[in-house]
Design a protein around this motif. Structure first.
Motif, PDB file in Angstrom:
ATOM      1  N   UNK A 217       0.821  -1.208   0.000  1.00 61.85           N
ATOM      2  CA  UNK A 217       0.000   0.000   0.000  1.00 61.85           C
ATOM      3  C   UNK A 217       0.851   1.252   0.000  1.00 61.85           C
ATOM      4  N   UNK A 218       0.252   2.421  -0.191  1.00 70.23           N
ATOM      5  CA  UNK A 218      -1.202   2.611  -0.322  1.00 70.23           C
ATOM      6  C   UNK A 218      -1.736   2.494  -1.748  1.00 70.23           C
ATOM      7  N   UNK A 219      -0.861   2.428  -2.752  1.00 67.64           N
ATOM      8  CA  UNK A 219      -1.352   2.441  -4.134  1.00 67.64           C
ATOM      9  C   UNK A 219      -1.931   1.108  -4.577  1.00 67.64           C
ATOM     10  N   UNK A 220      -1.464   0.003  -3.975  1.00 62.61           N
ATOM     11  CA  UNK A 220      -1.914  -1.325  -4.376  1.00 62.61           C
ATOM     12  C   UNK A 220      -2.359  -2.116  -3.146  1.00 62.61           C
ATOM     13  N   UNK A 221      -3.228  -3.103  -3.374  1.00 62.83           N
ATOM     14  CA  UNK A 221      -3.574  -4.056  -2.326  1.00 62.83           C
ATOM     15  C   UNK A 221      -2.698  -5.287  -2.404  1.00 62.83           C
ATOM     16  N   UNK A 222      -2.373  -5.679  -3.645  1.00 64.32           N
ATOM     17  CA  UNK A 222      -1.499  -6.819  -3.875  1.00 64.32           C
ATOM     18  C   UNK A 222      -0.843  -6.643  -5.233  1.00 64.32           C
ATOM     19  N   UNK A 223       0.181  -7.415  -5.478  1.00 67.18           N
ATOM     20  CA  UNK A 223       0.869  -7.380  -6.765  1.00 67.18           C
ATOM     21  C   UNK A 223       0.878  -8.790  -7.349  1.00 67.18           C
TER      22      UNK A 223
ATOM     23  N   UNK B  96       1.272 -14.571 -14.815  1.00 71.38           N
ATOM     24  CA  UNK B  96       2.194 -13.461 -15.056  1.00 71.38           C
ATOM     25  C   UNK B  96       1.808 -12.730 -16.343  1.00 71.38           C
ATOM     26  N   UNK B  97       1.389 -13.476 -17.363  1.00 66.77           N
ATOM     27  CA  UNK B  97       1.036 -12.860 -18.636  1.00 66.77           C
ATOM     28  C   UNK B  97      -0.152 -11.914 -18.494  1.00 66.77           C
ATOM     29  N   UNK B  98      -1.172 -12.326 -17.738  1.00 63.34           N
ATOM     30  CA  UNK B  98      -2.342 -11.470 -17.528  1.00 63.34           C
ATOM     31  C   UNK B  98      -1.934 -10.171 -16.840  1.00 63.34           C
ATOM     32  N   UNK B  99      -1.072 -10.271 -15.848  1.00 63.67           N
ATOM     33  CA  UNK B  99      -0.640  -9.065 -15.137  1.00 63.67           C
ATOM     34  C   UNK B  99       0.322  -8.228 -15.977  1.00 63.67           C
ATOM     35  N   UNK B 100       1.036  -8.850 -16.899  1.00 63.60           N
ATOM     36  CA  UNK B 100       1.880  -8.077 -17.807  1.00 63.60           C
ATOM     37  C   UNK B 100       1.017  -7.186 -18.698  1.00 63.60           C
ATOM     38  N   UNK B 101      -0.090  -7.723 -19.191  1.00 61.99           N
ATOM     39  CA  UNK B 101      -1.023  -6.910 -19.973  1.00 61.99           C
ATOM     40  C   UNK B 101      -1.494  -5.710 -19.143  1.00 61.99           C
ATOM     41  N   UNK B 102      -1.892  -5.967 -17.892  1.00 66.88           N
ATOM     42  CA  UNK B 102      -2.388  -4.900 -17.027  1.00 66.88           C
ATOM     43  C   UNK B 102      -1.297  -3.867 -16.726  1.00 66.88           C
ATOM     44  N   UNK B 103      -0.066  -4.346 -16.502  1.00 68.52           N
ATOM     45  CA  UNK B 103       1.032  -3.424 -16.201  1.00 68.52           C
ATOM     46  C   UNK B 103       1.325  -2.504 -17.384  1.00 68.52           C
ATOM     47  N   UNK B 104       1.343  -3.081 -18.581  1.00 72.16           N
ATOM     48  CA  UNK B 104       1.625  -2.263 -19.762  1.00 72.16           C
ATOM     49  C   UNK B 104       0.495  -1.265 -20.003  1.00 72.16           C
ATOM     50  N   UNK B 105      -0.737  -1.693 -19.772  1.00 70.15           N
ATOM     51  CA  UNK B 105      -1.864  -0.769 -19.923  1.00 70.15           C
ATOM     52  C   UNK B 105      -1.776   0.369 -18.914  1.00 70.15           C
ATOM     53  N   UNK B 106      -1.267   0.092 -17.714  1.00 70.18           N
ATOM     54  CA  UNK B 106      -1.063   1.162 -16.731  1.00 70.18           C
ATOM     55  C   UNK B 106      -0.091   2.207 -17.268  1.00 70.18           C
TER      56      UNK B 106
END
Length: 290
Positions: free
Chosen positions: A20-26, A137-147
């Motif tokens: 936190x505070x920006x994330x709940x989990x990674x 990991x791949x799903x979160x990579x998509x989300x990270x790049x979109x961020x």
């Protein structure tokens, strides 16, 4: 990073250190912040400073009975320790120097009075794991790049990404929401069975620590993990750490070995969930051993 640089690196239990505070989990709880230091003493001190619940955290680890700094130099007792010195998947590198580093560490542990045997949780080698973990990991990579695209205010082209991230984004885009939830559920069930190899709560059976290499082989040369086949090259050497990102167990890399050409090689100790105290006591004992 610790293994390749001759340093002490700890990955705490899931929920031990807030994101936190920006994330709940990674990465659905698969990633957690730890430390890279020069000594076990410094590792314990920093872990004391950064551990603890923050308002709104989705989960947290139990508060230790005393500061981790107090575990430095404390007697670990006679531990039951399992040893795994080779990868469990055919696509991973079975490097003789990694095996040798673990074998020598096992000898030292025996000299210190611990019970050491060749043993590990059998389900670590589950074939489905090799596909399901990368899918998460791949799903979160998509989300990270979109961020980062939102931060930049534009799209990020494949040509701007390293090849492993380009591959993971392409893979992540093929995974449906229901498949992602099913993958998480599979990993949760798998984790329960893996963790049962360590001392179950209140039970006299089970192991205290598992010893493995952190990395399959000595540190790779600069550029070796780039270019064509980058993703496969990464998977070939990252043979021992992701399991415990998934189970949420604490693990520590100690600078206990050197390669034949003089490069640092760590050795990884893994304890039961929330037993950073065991790791610090044992690591402190190893640090002081001849």
């Amino acid at each position: 990073p610790a293994s390749e640089c001759g340093l002490v690196g700890v990955k705490p239990s899931r929920g031990r250190v807030s994101v936190g505070p920006d994330l709940g989990e990674s990465w659905a709880g698969l990633s957690i912040d730890g430390t890279v230091t020069r000594s076990v003493r410094d590792t314990a001190a920093v872990l004391d400073a950064i551990s603890g619940y923050e308002p709104g955290d989705p989960y947290t680890a139990p508060t230790p009975p005393r500061p981790y700094a107090a575990e430095v130099g404390a007697d670990p007792g006679r531990l039951r320790i399992g040893v795994l010195d080779h990868p469990l998947f055919d696509f991973q590198l079975n490097h003789p120097e990694s095996a040798a580093s673990v074998t020598e560490t096992a000898r030292t542990l025996e000299r210190l009075g611990h019970h050491v045997e060749i043993a590990w949780p059998e389900r670590l080698g589950e074939a489905a794991y090799a596909d399901i973990f990368p899918a998460i990991v791949a799903v979160y990579t998509v989300a990270d790049i979109e961020f980062f695209e939102r931060v930049l205010g534009r799209t990020i082209d494949d040509s701007e990404l390293e090849l492993d991230n380009m591959f993971l984004r392409a893979l992540g885009r093929t995974i449906t929401s229901s498949a992602h939830v099913a993958n998480l559920s599979w990993l949760h069930a798998w984790s329960r069975e893996v963790v049962s190899w360590w001392h179950p709560a209140g039970a006299a059976s089970g192991f205290d620590v598992l010893v493995t290499p952190p990395l399959a082989g000595p540190p790779p040369r600069l550029g070796e993990l780039s270019g064509e086949g980058a993703y496969d090259k990464l998977r070939s050497i990252l043979a021992y750490t992701s399991w415990f990102n998934v189970t949420g167990q604490p693990a520590i890399s100690l600078p206990l070995a050197m390669s034949s050409d003089g490069l640092p090689m760590g050795v990884q100790f893994v304890a039961a969930p929330h037993r950073e105290d065991v790791l610090i006591r044992l690591s402190s004992q190893m640090e002081a051993a001849p």
